[in-house]
Design a protein around this motif. Structure first.
Motif, PDB file in Angstrom:
ATOM      1  N   GLU A 130      35.485  54.478 100.306  1.00  0.00           N
ATOM      2  CA  GLU A 130      34.395  55.186  99.560  1.00  0.00           C
ATOM      3  C   GLU A 130      34.495  56.092  98.740  1.00  0.00           C
ATOM      4  N   THR A 131      35.435  56.763  98.819  1.00  0.00           N
ATOM      5  CA  THR A 131      36.031  57.746  97.989  1.00  0.00           C
ATOM      6  C   THR A 131      36.904  57.154  96.776  1.00  0.00           C
ATOM      7  N   LEU A 132      37.559  56.200  96.837  1.00  0.00           N
ATOM      8  CA  LEU A 132      38.046  55.286  95.784  1.00  0.00           C
ATOM      9  C   LEU A 132      36.920  54.390  94.952  1.00  0.00           C
ATOM     10  N   ILE A 133      35.773  53.966  95.453  1.00  0.00           N
ATOM     11  CA  ILE A 133      34.893  53.609  94.812  1.00  0.00           C
ATOM     12  C   ILE A 133      33.963  54.517  94.160  1.00  0.00           C
ATOM     13  N   VAL A 134      33.650  55.545  94.680  1.00  0.00           N
ATOM     14  CA  VAL A 134      33.096  56.760  93.929  1.00  0.00           C
ATOM     15  C   VAL A 134      33.977  57.089  92.594  1.00  0.00           C
ATOM     16  N   ALA A 135      35.347  57.258  92.864  1.00  0.00           N
ATOM     17  CA  ALA A 135      36.092  57.688  91.533  1.00  0.00           C
ATOM     18  C   ALA A 135      36.136  56.767  90.598  1.00  0.00           C
ATOM     19  N   LEU A 136      35.982  55.345  90.918  1.00  0.00           N
ATOM     20  CA  LEU A 136      36.172  54.413  89.952  1.00  0.00           C
ATOM     21  C   LEU A 136      34.744  54.306  89.378  1.00  0.00           C
ATOM     22  N   ARG A 137      33.462  54.332  89.784  1.00  0.00           N
ATOM     23  CA  ARG A 137      32.483  54.471  89.095  1.00  0.00           C
ATOM     24  C   ARG A 137      32.183  55.770  88.429  1.00  0.00           C
ATOM     25  N   GLU A 138      32.924  56.731  88.585  1.00  0.00           N
ATOM     26  CA  GLU A 138      32.949  58.059  87.624  1.00  0.00           C
ATOM     27  C   GLU A 138      33.606  57.691  86.365  1.00  0.00           C
ATOM     28  N   LEU A 139      34.889  57.125  86.763  1.00  0.00           N
ATOM     29  CA  LEU A 139      35.799  56.594  85.854  1.00  0.00           C
ATOM     30  C   LEU A 139      35.062  55.797  84.692  1.00  0.00           C
ATOM     31  N   SER A 140      34.545  54.646  85.463  1.00  0.00           N
ATOM     32  CA  SER A 140      33.754  53.821  84.548  1.00  0.00           C
ATOM     33  C   SER A 140      32.585  54.574  83.622  1.00  0.00           C
ATOM     34  N   ARG A 141      31.912  55.486  84.175  1.00  0.00           N
ATOM     35  CA  ARG A 141      30.796  56.190  83.506  1.00  0.00           C
ATOM     36  C   ARG A 141      31.396  56.993  82.665  1.00  0.00           C
ATOM     37  N   ALA A 142      32.510  57.799  82.818  1.00  0.00           N
ATOM     38  CA  ALA A 142      33.188  58.604  81.746  1.00  0.00           C
ATOM     39  C   ALA A 142      33.666  57.577  80.577  1.00  0.00           C
ATOM     40  N   VAL A 143      34.246  56.466  80.890  1.00  0.00           N
ATOM     41  CA  VAL A 143      34.674  55.441  79.669  1.00  0.00           C
ATOM     42  C   VAL A 143      33.349  55.202  79.065  1.00  0.00           C
ATOM     43  N   ASP A 144      32.293  54.787  79.329  1.00  0.00           N
ATOM     44  CA  ASP A 144      30.692  54.534  78.791  1.00  0.00           C
ATOM     45  C   ASP A 144      30.589  55.640  77.895  1.00  0.00           C
ATOM     46  N   GLN A 145      30.606  56.933  78.566  1.00  0.00           N
ATOM     47  CA  GLN A 145      30.122  57.997  77.740  1.00  0.00           C
ATOM     48  C   GLN A 145      31.058  58.182  76.457  1.00  0.00           C
ATOM     49  N   TRP A 146      32.603  58.033  76.628  1.00  0.00           N
ATOM     50  CA  TRP A 146      33.525  58.294  75.759  1.00  0.00           C
ATOM     51  C   TRP A 146      33.247  57.368  74.301  1.00  0.00           C
ATOM     52  N   LEU A 147      32.959  56.080  75.097  1.00  0.00           N
ATOM     53  CA  LEU A 147      32.671  54.710  73.916  1.00  0.00           C
ATOM     54  C   LEU A 147      31.405  55.234  73.151  1.00  0.00           C
ATOM     55  N   ALA A 148      30.333  55.505  73.898  1.00  0.00           N
ATOM     56  CA  ALA A 148      29.139  56.096  73.329  1.00  0.00           C
ATOM     57  C   ALA A 148      29.270  56.985  72.198  1.00  0.00           C
ATOM     58  N   LEU A 149      30.052  58.036  72.611  1.00  0.00           N
ATOM     59  CA  LEU A 149      30.413  59.178  71.697  1.00  0.00           C
ATOM     60  C   LEU A 149      31.199  58.808  70.281  1.00  0.00           C
ATOM     61  N   ALA A 150      32.183  57.813  70.770  1.00  0.00           N
ATOM     62  CA  ALA A 150      32.950  57.237  69.545  1.00  0.00           C
ATOM     63  C   ALA A 150      32.173  56.234  68.730  1.00  0.00           C
ATOM     64  N   ARG A 151      31.276  55.545  69.176  1.00  0.00           N
ATOM     65  CA  ARG A 151      30.331  55.059  68.516  1.00  0.00           C
ATOM     66  C   ARG A 151      29.484  55.718  67.418  1.00  0.00           C
ATOM     67  N   GLN A 152      29.050  56.741  68.124  1.00  0.00           N
ATOM     68  CA  GLN A 152      28.085  57.636  67.405  1.00  0.00           C
ATOM     69  C   GLN A 152      29.063  58.401  66.249  1.00  0.00           C
ATOM     70  N   LYS A 153      30.178  58.759  66.519  1.00  0.00           N
ATOM     71  CA  LYS A 153      30.993  59.331  65.383  1.00  0.00           C
ATOM     72  C   LYS A 153      31.116  58.454  64.239  1.00  0.00           C
ATOM     73  N   GLU A 154      31.090  56.884  64.783  1.00  0.00           N
ATOM     74  CA  GLU A 154      31.556  56.130  63.569  1.00  0.00           C
ATOM     75  C   GLU A 154      30.105  55.596  63.075  1.00  0.00           C
ATOM     76  N   GLY A 155      29.359  56.183  63.214  1.00  0.00           N
ATOM     77  CA  GLY A 155      27.909  55.627  62.874  1.00  0.00           C
ATOM     78  C   GLY A 155      27.424  54.064  63.284  1.00  0.00           C
ATOM     79  N   VAL A 156      28.049  53.673  64.619  1.00  0.00           N
ATOM     80  CA  VAL A 156      27.656  52.229  64.897  1.00  0.00           C
ATOM     81  C   VAL A 156      26.821  52.465  66.110  1.00  0.00           C
ATOM     82  N   THR A 157      25.734  51.474  65.956  1.00  0.00           N
ATOM     83  CA  THR A 157      24.758  51.539  67.056  1.00  0.00           C
ATOM     84  C   THR A 157      25.146  50.633  68.201  1.00  0.00           C
ATOM     85  N   PRO A 158      24.915  51.061  69.494  1.00  0.00           N
ATOM     86  CA  PRO A 158      25.264  50.520  70.414  1.00  0.00           C
ATOM     87  C   PRO A 158      24.894  48.758  70.678  1.00  0.00           C
TER      88      PRO A 158
END
Length: 158
Positions: A130-158
């Motif tokens: 369960e710890t592994l699954i929670v950590a992987l969910r958190e990593l996936s969420r962090a990647v989504d957040q990073w991608l959204a910020l990168a798109r925002q900086k580039e002026g790209v809409t999701p």
């Protein structure tokens, strides 16, 4: 603090790269026997989750451009795994959905992959799973957040 983050970033890079290679090659070996590529499987899985998608929506979910997605869908249509049609309200939009044969193949492959996942999880202590699954969910969420910020900086809409 910065040195620790550098080491953690290097460790994350190495671990994710190794895990991706292991999973991608594993999936190729398991899925190849069904006559479709891993990318085609991911497209079937995306359609299986939603029922139907426009070509643009499917391309966005797959993180591919529409022309690449069109080639993939063309192959799936030729194998009678999906059907594609023009949206009656907007003829510029093309929708895609699984056929019965596509749903059946998706269920078969997904079932086999889940059996593999269970075998892998059995190699991990039950309390750590369960710890592994929670950590992987958190990593996936962090990647989504990073991608959204990168798109925002580039002026790209999701």
């Amino acid at each position: 603090m910065y040195e620790r983050l550098e080491k953690q970033a290097a460790a994350l890079h190495h671990l994710v790269a190794e895990l991706m290679k292991k999973y991608q090659f594993r999936h190729r070996q398991e899925i190849c026997c069904h006559g479709i590529s891993i990318t085609q499987y991911y497209a079937l899985a995306a359609l299986g989750e939603t029922g139907k998608l426009s070509m643009g929506e499917l391309a966005r979910q797959m993180r591919l451009n529409v022309s690449t997605m069109t080639r993939i869908v063309d192959q799936l249509v030729a194998k009678s795994l999906v059907h594609r049609w023009m949206d009656p309200q907007d003829h510029r939009v093309c929708d895609v959905a699984l056929t019965q044969q596509g749903r059946s193949l998706l269920g078969e492959i997904t079932g086999e992959l889940l059996e593999t996942e269970k075998a892998i999880l059995c190699c991990i202590h039950p309390e750590e799973r369960e710890t592994l699954i929670v950590a992987l969910r958190e990593l996936s969420r962090a990647v989504d957040q990073w991608l959204a910020l990168a798109r925002q900086k580039e002026g790209v809409t999701p």
